[in-house]
Structures are given as C-alpha cells and as structure tokens.
Write an enzyme that holds these catalytic residues in place. Structure first.
Site, mmCIF file in Angstrom:
data_model
loop_
_atom_site.group_PDB
_atom_site.id
_atom_site.type_symbol
_atom_site.label_atom_id
_atom_site.label_comp_id
_atom_site.label_asym_id
_atom_site.label_seq_id
_atom_site.Cartn_x
_atom_site.Cartn_y
_atom_site.Cartn_z
ATOM 1 C CG PHE A 8 -1.884 1.243 1.112
ATOM 2 C CD1 PHE A 8 -2.996 1.052 0.412
ATOM 3 C CD2 PHE A 8 -1.547 2.424 1.829
ATOM 4 C CE1 PHE A 8 -4.008 2.173 0.108
ATOM 5 C CE2 PHE A 8 -2.622 3.480 1.596
ATOM 6 C CZ PHE A 8 -3.611 3.348 0.989
ATOM 7 C CE LYS B 168 -1.069 5.600 7.704
ATOM 8 N NZ LYS B 168 -0.871 4.976 6.448
ATOM 9 C CG ASP C 207 5.374 3.278 2.021
ATOM 10 O OD1 ASP C 207 5.508 3.940 3.102
ATOM 11 O OD2 ASP C 207 4.375 3.292 1.281
HETATM 12 C C1 LIG Z 1 -0.990 5.331 5.004
HETATM 13 C C2 LIG Z 1 -0.188 4.477 4.132
HETATM 14 C C3 LIG Z 1 0.296 5.514 3.002
HETATM 15 C C4 LIG Z 1 -0.402 6.558 2.287
HETATM 16 O O1 LIG Z 1 -0.343 7.778 3.453
HETATM 17 P P1 LIG Z 1 -1.652 8.882 3.174
HETATM 18 O O2 LIG Z 1 -0.939 9.880 4.418
HETATM 19 O O3 LIG Z 1 -2.687 8.414 3.478
HETATM 20 O O4 LIG Z 1 -1.605 9.528 2.109
HETATM 21 C C5 LIG Z 1 1.289 5.143 2.139
HETATM 22 N N1 LIG Z 1 2.191 3.913 2.628
HETATM 23 C C6 LIG Z 1 1.803 3.378 3.671
HETATM 24 C C7 LIG Z 1 2.981 2.025 3.946
HETATM 25 C C8 LIG Z 1 0.917 3.451 4.530
HETATM 26 O O5 LIG Z 1 0.639 2.703 5.282
#
Ligand SMILES: *Cc1c(COP(=O)(O)O)cnc(C)c1O
Length: 396
Positions: free
Chosen positions: A138, A252, A223
């Site tokens: 994700f 986050k 990420d």
């Molecule tokens: C939540 C998340 C995103 C996206 O972040 P947003 O602030 O919602 O755009 C990207 N990568 C990972 C691993 C995430 O958990």
C-alpha cells in the site's frame, strides 16, 4: 452535538468514501478517546499508526500551541526553523542525508517515485523508469501511488493508470530477480506491509534485494510511512533487517498527529532534485514541523522506543496465547506495536463487538485484526484490551 446528529450531517454533506463506524470521536488523552455521547474507548487504532505518543501528548500539544501563536505558514521560498530542525533530527538518526517535506504518505511516495525516475534518467538515460512493487503493498491513493499499490481493488475504475510499474509477490526473491529488466530503475516496498495485513519481510529477503539493486544499478525505496517512527520498537523498521534503502518515505506518526510527510534520500540520490524540480506549498510548514520536532524528540529521549518494544512483546505474547484457544486464529505476526492477527473468518464482526465493549481495533485485508496502540501503552491497558478482545472472540 450527539453521535447521531453528527452521523446524519456527515451522511448528508461528506463524500461517501469510507465505510465509517456510526460514531464521532471528539476528545482524546493518552491511549483513550471519547465519542460525542461521552462513551470512553481504549484506542488500539491510534489514528492508523498516527497517534504514536497517544492523544494530546503534553509536549506535542505545547509545541503546537506555541507555534500557532508565532507563525503557522509562510512558504518554502524562505527557510523555516522547525523544518530545518526536523530535517536535522531525521538525518542524524537515520542512514539518510537529505529530507524533502510533504503533507501525507501518498505525497511523500509520489516524491519518491519522481526522484527515482529523475535519478535514473540523469545516470542511465530515458529508457530506465520502471518501478517494481510488491503484491499486498500500500503506497497511497494518488494516481501514481495507487498504481504503485499492487492490489487490484484500489485500481478499479481509475484507468488509464500511469505507466511504469510492475508487480511481484512479496518475499519471492526469484520472481523479483526475474522481473528486473533494462527498464527497471527502482524497487519499492514496505519492510513490514501495514494495510496489506501486517506482512513482514522474511529473514534474508531484504539482503538479497539490496544486493540485486547494487548489481543492477537500481534504487531501493522503503515506504516506512506506517512502520517508521518507532512503530516497530526501533526508530525505523529497516534497522531490524540491517539493510539501508537509498530512499525512504515517512508520514503517519511523524507529526505527532499533525499532517506531514517526508521523503528522505542518500546525498547522491537527493542531488537529482534541483531547484524547480519538486515542490509543495504546505510541505514542511512551521506548524507541522514544530509538532514533528516535539514528537520525534520525545520518542528519542523518553525511552519510548524501549518501552514500545517491551509493550509489543507483551501484547504479542497475549495474542499468541489467544491463538492457542481459538481455532479460527490462523497466525499472529508483526514487530513492536504493529501486530496482526490473521483469522480464517472475516474480522468485521469482532471489530464491532470490541467497539461496543469500549475497544477500538481495526481489521485490514478482510481477515486480519490489526493492533496499532500508542507506543506509550501500559501493560494494564494491554490487559484491559485483551480482556475485551477475548470476550468478543468468545461470541464468534
Ligand atoms: C497510510 C500509508 C500510505 C499513504 O499515506 P496517506 O497519508 O494516507 O497518503 C502510504 N504508504 C503506507 C505504507 C501507508 O501505510
């Protein structure tokens, strides 16, 4: 306003993009939150890995209050003191050299994709632009990051998607090595997949990926939007695996609850961005970065990482004990305080049972209960949560 009146207004005026639970949260303190009707909950969702110091941590709240009275926004046409300080803190505590600030995880990843392409063009020419990502990943909801997200359900309805992404199964090194071509410029992955069901990289996998990157001239992008900033008990998840990426993204938990994202890179890679190549109006604004400095400083200084590691081990042990009792619990996995409990049945019913009994948990990927309590969670609070969870499991 009551829960019901907020829900009704929301249904009338807010776009219907979330399957929301029928209540509104109005207040929080530490690991607890209250809804509009005054009901109290133990919060094991933590704003989806955002509220890592709990709600309204005094140091973060004080920093926001102070900065709000000084300067909330100017522009990146000028240097911004808290932004520079946050960049320094991140660089001094990571393997990275330079930081670009954005406002969300998706925006940070969007920047990572652009930086990887720009770097590859400068060093290898026009034909190297493809990025390989992992099934169940994700990376966000913008067009490029949802395309990087190798899950069909997020793509549906949005064609045509941007070109230049290729997908392989996570933890399958052979498939990855075979997918690399002359077009590949980077490999992008979460060391621990969050949204995809708390899936950890296998021992040795990331070492092989790193070696492949070095051999083929590819950038390695981690990420760490969800698993970074102490979530796993170490400041960054890559530290568990002993493998350093070339580019890393954060968001986050970085702002202690305030919206912020960051793209970090090694010096040589960061140098591919020159003035005018990338920008963000709100990125790294004084308010968000002041909150970030307070949050990161607290996580680094107050023994928070060690406590999170210990609390995570305690919670995992309790969840593993539940696995022995209930046949429909398939697996418990994760590191520190990002833990997943995979079921052989859908998890939504258990989430609502817990909600009724005053515990917020999340279910991701349909069958994985995900636990993301604040890093400052106590053993007593874990016991209370596991008690509620056990009662919910009994009713299945
Ligand atoms: C939540 C998340 C995103 C996206 O972040 P947003 O602030 O919602 O755009 C990207 N990568 C990972 C691993 C995430 O958990």
């Amino acid at each position: 306003m009551s829960n019901q009146s907020i829900v009704e207004l929301g249904q009338k005026y807010v776009m219907n993009t979330y399957g929301r639970l029928p209540m509104a949260l109005v207040k929080g303190e530490g690991a607890r939150v209250w809804d509009a009707d005054g009901k109290e909950y133990l919060d094991f969702v933590g704003g989806l890995a955002v509220n890592s110091l709990g709600h309204c941590h005094p140091k973060v709240t004080a920093a926001i209050r102070e900065q709000a009275g000084k300067l909330v926004h100017c522009s990146n046409l000028y240097w911004i003191e808290p932004q520079v300080k946050l960049a320094q803190l991140l660089v001094e505590h990571s393997c990275m050299d330079k930081v670009f600030f954005a406002n969300s995880g998706a925006e940070a990843n969007e920047g990572a994709i652009k930086l990887a392409r720009k770097y590859a063009k400068l060093h290898y020419g026009e034909k190297k632009y493809e990025i390989i990502t992992m099934h169940q990943s994700f990376h966000g909801r913008t067009l490029a990051t949802l395309t990087a997200t190798a899950q069909e359900k997020f793509h549906k309805g949005y064609a045509p998607l941007p070109e230049g992404f290729k997908y392989v199964p996570f933890n399958d090194f052979k498939a990855l090595a075979e997918a690399v071509s002359d077009k590949t410029c980077a490999i992008m992955l979460e060391p621990i997949q969050g949204e995809g069901g708390v899936n950890e990289a296998d021992p040795g996998y990331l070492d092989n990926v790193k070696e492949l990157c070095q051999e083929k001239g590819l950038l390695l992008i981690f990420d760490e939007v969800q698993c970074g900033i102490g979530r796993t008990g170490k400041l960054f998840a890559y530290e568990h695996f002993g493998v350093e990426p070339d580019i890393m993204t954060l968001a986050k938990a970085l702002g202690g609850g305030v919206a912020i994202g960051a793209l970090l890179a090694k010096e040589e890679v960061a140098a591919a961005f020159q003035p005018g190549d990338h920008a963000s109006t709100f990125g790294g604004n004084p308010l968000a970065t002041a909150a970030g400095v307070a949050a990161l400083d607290t996580i680094l200084k107050d023994g928070v990482l060690a406590k999170a590691e210990e609390a995570g081990a305690y919670l995992k042990e309790k969840l593993l004990a539940l696995k022995e009792q209930y046949g429909f619990i398939k697996e418990v996995r994760g590191k520190g305080l990002i833990l997943g409990m995979e079921l052989t049945i859908p998890g939504a019913g258990i989430v609502s049972k817990c909600l009724e009994a005053g515990l917020l948990i999340n279910c991701t990927n349909n069958t994985v209960l995900r636990f993301l309590p604040p890093l400052i969670i106590t053993k007593a609070e874990i016991d209370e949560a596991v008690g509620i969870l056990t009662q919910a499991l009994d009713q299945v």
